[in-house]
Design a protein around this motif. Structure first.
Motif, PDB file in Angstrom:
ATOM      1  N   MET A 222       8.931 -53.183  37.449  1.00 32.13           N
ATOM      2  CA  MET A 222       8.008 -53.286  36.321  1.00 32.13           C
ATOM      3  C   MET A 222       6.620 -53.786  36.732  1.00 32.13           C
ATOM      4  N   HIS A 223       6.572 -54.668  37.710  1.00 38.95           N
ATOM      5  CA  HIS A 223       5.271 -55.183  38.161  1.00 38.95           C
ATOM      6  C   HIS A 223       4.387 -54.049  38.675  1.00 38.95           C
ATOM      7  N   ALA A 224       5.022 -53.071  39.342  1.00 42.38           N
ATOM      8  CA  ALA A 224       4.251 -51.952  39.898  1.00 42.38           C
ATOM      9  C   ALA A 224       3.725 -51.051  38.792  1.00 42.38           C
ATOM     10  N   TYR A 225       4.542 -50.817  37.769  1.00 37.74           N
ATOM     11  CA  TYR A 225       4.077 -50.007  36.646  1.00 37.74           C
ATOM     12  C   TYR A 225       2.908 -50.701  35.935  1.00 37.74           C
ATOM     13  N   ALA A 226       3.098 -51.995  35.658  1.00 40.40           N
ATOM     14  CA  ALA A 226       2.076 -52.740  34.912  1.00 40.40           C
ATOM     15  C   ALA A 226       0.744 -52.740  35.649  1.00 40.40           C
ATOM     16  N   ALA A 227       0.782 -52.780  36.977  1.00 43.10           N
ATOM     17  CA  ALA A 227      -0.447 -52.818  37.766  1.00 43.10           C
ATOM     18  C   ALA A 227      -1.242 -51.521  37.653  1.00 43.10           C
ATOM     19  N   LEU A 228      -0.582 -50.439  37.257  1.00 43.61           N
ATOM     20  CA  LEU A 228      -1.242 -49.129  37.166  1.00 43.61           C
ATOM     21  C   LEU A 228      -1.613 -48.757  35.735  1.00 43.61           C
ATOM     22  N   LEU A 229      -1.474 -49.715  34.814  1.00 43.32           N
ATOM     23  CA  LEU A 229      -1.741 -49.431  33.406  1.00 43.32           C
ATOM     24  C   LEU A 229      -2.897 -50.288  32.906  1.00 43.32           C
ATOM     25  N   PRO A 230      -3.983 -49.685  32.458  1.00 41.57           N
ATOM     26  CA  PRO A 230      -5.109 -50.475  31.933  1.00 41.57           C
ATOM     27  C   PRO A 230      -4.757 -51.147  30.609  1.00 41.57           C
ATOM     28  N   ALA A 231      -5.525 -52.150  30.264  1.00 41.21           N
ATOM     29  CA  ALA A 231      -5.330 -52.844  28.991  1.00 41.21           C
ATOM     30  C   ALA A 231      -5.463 -51.867  27.822  1.00 41.21           C
ATOM     31  N   GLY A 232      -4.589 -52.053  26.846  1.00 42.11           N
ATOM     32  CA  GLY A 232      -4.634 -51.231  25.642  1.00 42.11           C
ATOM     33  C   GLY A 232      -3.887 -49.916  25.734  1.00 42.11           C
ATOM     34  N   HIS A 233      -3.187 -49.696  26.864  1.00 45.38           N
ATOM     35  CA  HIS A 233      -2.475 -48.431  27.059  1.00 45.38           C
ATOM     36  C   HIS A 233      -0.962 -48.642  26.995  1.00 45.38           C
ATOM     37  N   PRO A 234      -0.213 -47.590  26.597  1.00 48.36           N
ATOM     38  CA  PRO A 234       1.229 -47.743  26.354  1.00 48.36           C
ATOM     39  C   PRO A 234       2.101 -47.400  27.557  1.00 48.36           C
ATOM     40  N   ILE A 235       3.278 -48.015  27.565  1.00 47.24           N
ATOM     41  CA  ILE A 235       4.335 -47.672  28.513  1.00 47.24           C
ATOM     42  C   ILE A 235       5.651 -47.609  27.741  1.00 47.24           C
ATOM     43  N   LEU A 236       6.436 -46.571  27.998  1.00 46.10           N
ATOM     44  CA  LEU A 236       7.720 -46.381  27.338  1.00 46.10           C
ATOM     45  C   LEU A 236       8.838 -46.581  28.355  1.00 46.10           C
ATOM     46  N   PHE A 237       9.829 -47.393  27.984  1.00 48.06           N
ATOM     47  CA  PHE A 237      10.988 -47.644  28.836  1.00 48.06           C
ATOM     48  C   PHE A 237      12.251 -47.126  28.161  1.00 48.06           C
ATOM     49  N   SER A 238      13.186 -46.619  28.959  1.00 52.67           N
ATOM     50  CA  SER A 238      14.521 -46.301  28.459  1.00 52.67           C
ATOM     51  C   SER A 238      15.483 -46.277  29.629  1.00 52.67           C
ATOM     52  N   GLY A 239      16.782 -46.089  29.295  1.00 49.31           N
ATOM     53  CA  GLY A 239      17.819 -46.087  30.311  1.00 49.31           C
ATOM     54  C   GLY A 239      18.661 -47.346  30.276  1.00 49.31           C
ATOM     55  N   PHE A 240      18.609 -48.089  29.167  1.00 43.90           N
ATOM     56  CA  PHE A 240      19.354 -49.335  29.056  1.00 43.90           C
ATOM     57  C   PHE A 240      19.902 -49.487  27.638  1.00 43.90           C
ATOM     58  N   TYR A 241      20.828 -50.429  27.498  1.00 47.44           N
ATOM     59  CA  TYR A 241      21.473 -50.671  26.208  1.00 47.44           C
ATOM     60  C   TYR A 241      20.696 -51.692  25.370  1.00 47.44           C
ATOM     61  N   GLN A 242      21.032 -51.741  24.089  1.00 50.76           N
ATOM     62  CA  GLN A 242      20.308 -52.610  23.164  1.00 50.76           C
ATOM     63  C   GLN A 242      20.419 -54.080  23.577  1.00 50.76           C
ATOM     64  N   ASN A 267      23.577 -47.188  20.716  1.00 48.08           N
ATOM     65  CA  ASN A 267      23.330 -48.412  21.486  1.00 48.08           C
ATOM     66  C   ASN A 267      22.340 -48.231  22.635  1.00 48.08           C
ATOM     67  N   TRP A 268      21.901 -47.001  22.918  1.00 47.03           N
ATOM     68  CA  TRP A 268      20.850 -46.781  23.910  1.00 47.03           C
ATOM     69  C   TRP A 268      19.495 -47.061  23.280  1.00 47.03           C
ATOM     70  N   VAL A 269      18.523 -47.426  24.098  1.00 50.27           N
ATOM     71  CA  VAL A 269      17.216 -47.862  23.598  1.00 50.27           C
ATOM     72  C   VAL A 269      16.083 -47.130  24.316  1.00 50.27           C
ATOM     73  N   SER A 270      15.036 -46.819  23.563  1.00 50.68           N
ATOM     74  CA  SER A 270      13.739 -46.508  24.140  1.00 50.68           C
ATOM     75  C   SER A 270      12.736 -47.439  23.496  1.00 50.68           C
ATOM     76  N   ALA A 271      12.039 -48.223  24.323  1.00 51.42           N
ATOM     77  CA  ALA A 271      11.132 -49.252  23.812  1.00 51.42           C
ATOM     78  C   ALA A 271       9.692 -48.950  24.236  1.00 51.42           C
ATOM     79  N   SER A 272       8.776 -49.285  23.345  1.00 53.85           N
ATOM     80  CA  SER A 272       7.347 -49.072  23.581  1.00 53.85           C
ATOM     81  C   SER A 272       6.652 -50.414  23.782  1.00 53.85           C
ATOM     82  N   PHE A 273       5.836 -50.497  24.842  1.00 48.11           N
ATOM     83  CA  PHE A 273       5.062 -51.700  25.144  1.00 48.11           C
ATOM     84  C   PHE A 273       3.596 -51.315  25.313  1.00 48.11           C
ATOM     85  N   LEU A 274       2.728 -52.300  25.149  1.00 44.39           N
ATOM     86  CA  LEU A 274       1.278 -52.096  25.314  1.00 44.39           C
ATOM     87  C   LEU A 274       0.741 -53.113  26.308  1.00 44.39           C
TER      88      LEU A 274
END
Length: 276
Positions: A222-242, A267-274
């Motif tokens: 996750m640290h690597a993804y976050a480093a490539l995302l500017p402020a105010g932009h979205p990232i979607l995660f999935s592949g895990f349970y609730q 019980n599967w999740v897709s979550a949105s973060f900013l």
């Protein structure tokens, strides 16, 4: 390398626990069914003793049966073609094989041949990710699809107007398959690249990041993804349970990713973060 498919018959409350246990020993793709689930791992990483040890921990709690088989490229393709049915997601997206007719009317039409790759839209995580993508403005954006599988999310991004998409996966045949599917869908702006987060070194920032992998990989990278995302932009995660959402959210907060919303199915999740 071929896959091993582990078929597990277990009550639902036990199935969820067993999926979490198997993810800890390297299984990275799961498919639910009426009797339990199937779990997949590379043939070289399969260890029957590990499976037996995990199952033994839950003896007496509920009836559990399991068996396994090797899935080669050839029999994977044959079985997929025999069983695959076209799919409509959110009443807007068609996912089909080249031998299925295009439904009319439909807003977005994705043609997929999965070969040995996973991600036809039938698994809850893929469908949930596509539903979340539909709510995000992709027009003119640069998109990263980590753990791209068949390339379905990258193709969805391109059809939503992304100007450039980088699709990354650790399996060579998956990257090859994703590239073929991109070509099948006339997506000339998708680059398919072999590797993990290490191949992102030196990359320019992305406007949108899609990561449908599994809990352990998400937490580790996750640290690597976050480093490539500017402020105010979205990232979607999935592949895990609730029940894992709290862990994902806690790790995301460490890297300036703020939870926005999530979708669930079986019980599967897709979550949105900013990004802050």
């Amino acid at each position: 390398m071929d896959f091993v498919e582990l078929r597990v018959q277990a009550p639902r409350e036990l199935a969820d626990i067993l999926v979490a246990e198997l993810a800890e020993v390297g299984y990275d793709t799961f498919e639910d069914n009426d009797e339990g689930f199937c779990a997949y791992i590379g043939e070289g990483d399969f260890n029957l003793d590990n499976v037996a040890e995990i199952i033994a921990r839950y003896e007496g709690i509920g009836e559990i049966e399991y068996d396994h088989r090797v899935i080669t490229r050839q029999n994977w393709n044959a079985e997929w073609e025999k069983n695959f049915q076209p799919l409509i997601i959110a009443d807007r997206v068609s996912v089909r094989a080249p031998f299925h007719p295009k439904p009319e009317p439909i807003e977005y039409d994705i043609v997929i041949m999965p070969r040995m790759s996973f991600g036809t839209g039938h698994h809850e995580t893929t469908a949930l990710m596509i539903e979340n993508q539909l709510s995000i403005d992709h027009q003119g954006k640069r998109v990263l699809d980590m753990g791209c599988g068949t390339g379905i999310l990258a193709i969805m991004a391109a059809q939503l107007g992304a100007r450039e998409v980088l699709a990354v996966d650790v399996e060579p045949w998956t990257v090859e398959n994703a590239a073929d599917n991109a070509a099948e869908n006339n997506c000339t702006n998708i680059e398919c690249r072999l590797g993990g987060v290490e191949v992102l070194a030196g990359e320019a920032p992305f406007d949108i990041i899609l990561a449908n992998i599994n809990r352990n990989v998400l937490l580790e990278d996750m640290h690597a993804y976050a480093a490539l995302l500017p402020a105010g932009h979205p990232i979607l995660f999935s592949g895990f349970y609730q029940e894992d959402l709290a862990k994902i959210e806690a790790e995301a907060q460490k890297h300036g990713l703020v939870f926005q919303s999530h979708r669930t199915k079986n019980n599967w999740v897709s979550a949105s973060f900013l990004k802050q």
